[in-house]
Structures are given as structure tokens and as C-alpha cells.
Design a protein around this motif. Structure first.
Motif, PDB file in Angstrom:
ATOM      1  N   MET A   1       0.849  -1.171   0.000  1.00 25.82           N
ATOM      2  CA  MET A   1       0.000   0.000   0.000  1.00 25.82           C
ATOM      3  C   MET A   1       0.898   1.240   0.000  1.00 25.82           C
ATOM      4  N   SER A   2       0.448   2.278  -0.616  1.00 25.44           N
ATOM      5  CA  SER A   2       1.205   3.529  -0.555  1.00 25.44           C
ATOM      6  C   SER A   2       0.310   4.620   0.023  1.00 25.44           C
ATOM      7  N   ILE A   3       0.946   5.618   0.587  1.00 24.41           N
ATOM      8  CA  ILE A   3       0.242   6.735   1.215  1.00 24.41           C
ATOM      9  C   ILE A   3       0.289   7.900   0.236  1.00 24.41           C
ATOM     10  N   GLY A  16       3.050  14.057  12.789  1.00 22.13           N
ATOM     11  CA  GLY A  16       1.837  14.301  13.559  1.00 22.13           C
ATOM     12  C   GLY A  16       0.586  13.705  12.938  1.00 22.13           C
ATOM     13  N   ARG A  17       0.723  13.096  11.787  1.00 23.82           N
ATOM     14  CA  ARG A  17      -0.433  12.531  11.088  1.00 23.82           C
ATOM     15  C   ARG A  17      -0.454  11.009  11.179  1.00 23.82           C
ATOM     16  N   GLU A  18      -1.654  10.455  11.185  1.00 20.74           N
ATOM     17  CA  GLU A  18      -1.799   9.013  11.089  1.00 20.74           C
ATOM     18  C   GLU A  18      -1.448   8.602   9.668  1.00 20.74           C
ATOM     19  N   LEU A  19      -0.572   7.601   9.549  1.00 20.42           N
ATOM     20  CA  LEU A  19      -0.179   7.121   8.233  1.00 20.42           C
ATOM     21  C   LEU A  19      -1.144   6.071   7.711  1.00 20.42           C
ATOM     22  N   GLY A  20      -1.790   5.358   8.625  1.00 22.59           N
ATOM     23  CA  GLY A  20      -2.763   4.363   8.194  1.00 22.59           C
ATOM     24  C   GLY A  20      -2.959   3.271   9.207  1.00 22.59           C
ATOM     25  N   VAL A  21      -3.826   2.338   8.823  1.00 24.27           N
ATOM     26  CA  VAL A  21      -4.171   1.183   9.648  1.00 24.27           C
ATOM     27  C   VAL A  21      -4.014  -0.056   8.765  1.00 24.27           C
ATOM     28  N   SER A  22      -3.316  -1.049   9.271  1.00 24.22           N
ATOM     29  CA  SER A  22      -3.069  -2.267   8.497  1.00 24.22           C
ATOM     30  C   SER A  22      -4.330  -3.132   8.424  1.00 24.22           C
ATOM     31  N   ASP A  23      -4.236  -4.163   7.621  1.00 28.32           N
ATOM     32  CA  ASP A  23      -5.267  -5.197   7.608  1.00 28.32           C
ATOM     33  C   ASP A  23      -5.160  -6.012   8.893  1.00 28.32           C
ATOM     34  N   TRP A  24      -6.208  -6.764   9.189  1.00 28.21           N
ATOM     35  CA  TRP A  24      -6.202  -7.653  10.342  1.00 28.21           C
ATOM     36  C   TRP A  24      -5.306  -8.858  10.060  1.00 28.21           C
ATOM     37  N   GLY A  80       2.679   1.342   4.370  1.00 34.48           N
ATOM     38  CA  GLY A  80       3.439   2.195   3.462  1.00 34.48           C
ATOM     39  C   GLY A  80       4.448   3.073   4.160  1.00 34.48           C
ATOM     40  N   LEU A  81       4.889   2.694   5.366  1.00 31.01           N
ATOM     41  CA  LEU A  81       5.852   3.494   6.111  1.00 31.01           C
ATOM     42  C   LEU A  81       7.109   3.793   5.298  1.00 31.01           C
ATOM     43  N   ILE A  82       7.570   2.826   4.523  1.00 28.73           N
ATOM     44  CA  ILE A  82       8.757   3.041   3.690  1.00 28.73           C
ATOM     45  C   ILE A  82       8.282   3.640   2.367  1.00 28.73           C
TER      46      ILE A  82
END
Length: 156
Positions: A1-3, A16-24, A80-82
Motif C-alpha cells: 500500500m502507498s500513502i 503528527g499525522r496518522e499514516l494508516g491502519v493495516s489489515d487484520w 506504506g511506512l517506507i
């Protein structure tokens, strides 16, 4: 996934922003047993379902705390942290970890990631600090919260 809009060049804008939430992800007994085999931590509360059913305050086996902690990196990468324009992302350390709620065998977890800070080190190296909240499906409190550090290496 990419941001969307997230890159080495724009990373400061995401502090300071949320980058996302992974799948379960399922944390089943097979995963717990495999972790026990890799680490040698075969404490009965993790690997003996019958005894855990009888004696554990949780009514069954639970995942190792370090197993749940080890899931953070792959789930952050999934989010997508990297950035796509980085050549590598490496674990750099932990600043703070708190185990809040045990993860019972058969539970599903996911990681909610917020970018806390960015420190440019020169030579294309960037240290990013993220807040990770490993949530347990159906539970109010997270399994853990952790401030993690990663070193990004830019392609340039």
C-alpha cells in the motif's frame, strides 16, 4: 500500500499525522507455537492449550508479548511506512513499549501507525519515529503501544 503524497521529499509534512491502519492478522496457535520454537520460550501459558484452559486467567493460551511486538514492522510496511522512493527501511530501535492487553490465541490484530518525528541524518539517511497501536479485534484496549524507530535510506 502507498500513502498518497508521502515520499522522502515530503515526509516532514506527515509528522503528527496518522499514516494508516493495516489489515487484520490472525494470531493463531500455529503462529504462537512457531514463535515459541524460534525463540525457545515455551512457557505453558503460550503453548499448552489444555493447561491454559484450566489454569490461565485468560481461559486459554496467549501470544508472547514479543511475538505481538514483532508484528509491528511488517504491518507498518504494509501501510506504506517506507516511501516508494526510499531504497531501504531498517529497524533502528524502540523508544517505548507497553504491553496493555494479552492477545488470546485465535484473535486478530492490526497496527495503527502515526508519524511522530523525522530526523535527517545526512547521506540520504532519515530516522523516523512512529507511534504504533496494535489493536485487538473486539477489544477496547490495545495489545500494545510502541514508539518505534526506523532508518530510511533514500535512493539519491
Amino acid at each position: 500500500m502507498s500513502i498518497k503524497g508521502y515520499s522522502v521529499a515530503t515526509i516532514d509534512d506527515f509528522v503528527g499525522r496518522e499514516l494508516g491502519v493495516s489489515d487484520w492478522v490472525l494470531v493463531d496457535q500455529a503462529r504462537i507455537d512457531a514463535f515459541a520454537a524460534c525463540t525457545g520460550d515455551r512457557q505453558w501459558i503460550h503453548v499448552d492449550p489444555e493447561r491454559s484452559k484450566r489454569e490461565s486467567p485468560f481461559g486459554g493460551t496467549i501470544a508472547h508479548g514479543y511475538l505481538t511486538l514483532s508484528l509491528l514492522a511488517s504491518l507498518a510496511i504494509e501501510i506504506g511506512l517506507i516511501p516508494e522512493d526510499a531504497s531501504a527501511g531498517l529497524n533502528y530501535g524502540l523508544d517505548k513499549v507497553r504491553f496493555m492487553t494479552p492477545v488470546k490465541a485465535g484473535a486478530r490484530v492490526r497496527n495503527r501507525v502515526t508519524l511522530i518525528s523525522v530526523e535527517k541524518k545526512g547521506g540520504g539517511r532519515i530516522i523516523v519515529k512512529t507511534m504504533n497501536e496494535l489493536q485487538i479485534e473486539g477489544e477496547e484496549k490495545p495489545a500494545l503501544i510502541a514508539e518505534t524507530l526506523a532508518m530510511l535510506v533514500s535512493q539519491a
